[in-house]
Design a protein around this motif. Structure first.
Motif, mmCIF file in Angstrom:
data_model
loop_
_atom_site.group_PDB
_atom_site.id
_atom_site.type_symbol
_atom_site.label_atom_id
_atom_site.label_comp_id
_atom_site.label_asym_id
_atom_site.label_seq_id
_atom_site.Cartn_x
_atom_site.Cartn_y
_atom_site.Cartn_z
ATOM 1 N N ILE A 120 33.935 34.932 45.926
ATOM 2 C CA ILE A 120 34.489 34.489 44.647
ATOM 3 C C ILE A 120 36.002 34.652 44.661
ATOM 4 O O ILE A 120 36.739 33.808 44.145
ATOM 5 N N GLY A 121 36.485 35.733 45.258
ATOM 6 C CA GLY A 121 37.916 35.996 45.306
ATOM 7 C C GLY A 121 38.674 34.940 46.084
ATOM 8 O O GLY A 121 39.786 34.562 45.711
ATOM 9 N N TYR A 122 38.097 34.447 47.180
ATOM 10 C CA TYR A 122 38.742 33.409 47.984
ATOM 11 C C TYR A 122 38.882 32.117 47.184
ATOM 12 O O TYR A 122 39.935 31.481 47.178
ATOM 13 N N LEU A 153 44.368 29.723 42.293
ATOM 14 C CA LEU A 153 45.655 30.270 41.896
ATOM 15 C C LEU A 153 46.796 29.601 42.657
ATOM 16 O O LEU A 153 47.816 29.240 42.078
ATOM 17 N N LEU A 154 46.612 29.393 43.952
ATOM 18 C CA LEU A 154 47.650 28.751 44.748
ATOM 19 C C LEU A 154 47.815 27.281 44.386
ATOM 20 O O LEU A 154 48.919 26.748 44.410
ATOM 21 N N THR A 181 36.502 44.667 37.025
ATOM 22 C CA THR A 181 36.948 45.331 38.254
ATOM 23 C C THR A 181 37.265 44.314 39.348
ATOM 24 O O THR A 181 38.127 44.565 40.183
ATOM 25 N N LEU A 182 36.582 43.170 39.357
ATOM 26 C CA LEU A 182 36.919 42.121 40.327
ATOM 27 C C LEU A 182 38.332 41.606 40.095
ATOM 28 O O LEU A 182 39.071 41.345 41.036
ATOM 29 N N PHE A 183 38.701 41.464 38.819
ATOM 30 C CA PHE A 183 40.040 41.008 38.486
ATOM 31 C C PHE A 183 41.085 42.024 38.929
ATOM 32 O O PHE A 183 42.128 41.667 39.488
ATOM 33 N N LYS A 185 45.085 43.704 43.281
ATOM 34 C CA LYS A 185 45.456 44.589 44.393
ATOM 35 C C LYS A 185 45.687 43.784 45.671
ATOM 36 O O LYS A 185 46.575 44.103 46.466
ATOM 37 N N VAL A 186 44.905 42.738 45.870
ATOM 38 C CA VAL A 186 45.102 41.854 47.029
ATOM 39 C C VAL A 186 46.455 41.168 46.920
ATOM 40 O O VAL A 186 47.208 41.077 47.899
ATOM 41 N N LEU A 187 46.796 40.704 45.721
ATOM 42 C CA LEU A 187 48.092 40.055 45.522
ATOM 43 C C LEU A 187 49.238 41.027 45.762
ATOM 44 O O LEU A 187 50.271 40.664 46.325
ATOM 45 N N ASP A 188 49.072 42.277 45.337
ATOM 46 C CA ASP A 188 50.096 43.293 45.584
ATOM 47 C C ASP A 188 50.251 43.560 47.075
ATOM 48 O O ASP A 188 51.361 43.721 47.575
#
Length: 126
Positions: free
Chosen positions: A24-26, A32-33, A48-50, A55-58
């Motif tokens: 889902i994150g991918y 987003l891109l 928590t997924l959000f 955290k991935v973006l950071d």
């Protein structure tokens, strides 16, 4: 920035994220891109997924801002990522090694000096 450069940045970001292509994150990261914004509901009802997504973006050093109901990329986020991460040249690390033999202990033992092992053995013999 041309379309080919933007596509190159997007591909680099997707690979650097280490997200599975079926997750889902991918899919959310692709949206987003593509759109520049992402609603928090697109990752599901679990907040928590959000948080983990941010955290991935950071970790990727991608600049974003929170908006009502989600997040959006900052205006020059992709260009800044390209300058700061993709085009950064790493300084080569110089390792200085000599051909001399390196000592492991404090000093080389002297001939006339009693070492700690000899002292210990002489104490146990008396």
């Amino acid at each position: 920035m041309t379309a080919s450069e933007e596509l190159e940045i997007d591909v680099h970001l997707l690979r650097a994220s280490n997200l599975r292509t079926t997750s889902i994150g991918y899919k959310a990261f692709e949206r987003l891109l593509l759109n520049g914004r992402l609603s928090s509901d697109s990752l599901g009802s679990d907040y928590t997924l959000f948080v983990n997504f941010t955290k991935v973006l950071d970790h990727l050093q991608l600049e974003y801002q929170f908006i009502t109901g989600g997040l959006a990329l900052k205006e020059n986020a992709k260009e800044n990522y390209r300058q700061n991460v993709m085009l950064r040249r790493h300084q080569p690390v110089k390792i200085y090694r000599t051909n001399e033999r390196q000592r492991v202990g404090k000093d080389e033992p002297e001939e006339n000096k009693i070492g700690w092992c000899d002292r210990k053995l002489s104490d146990t013999n008396t």
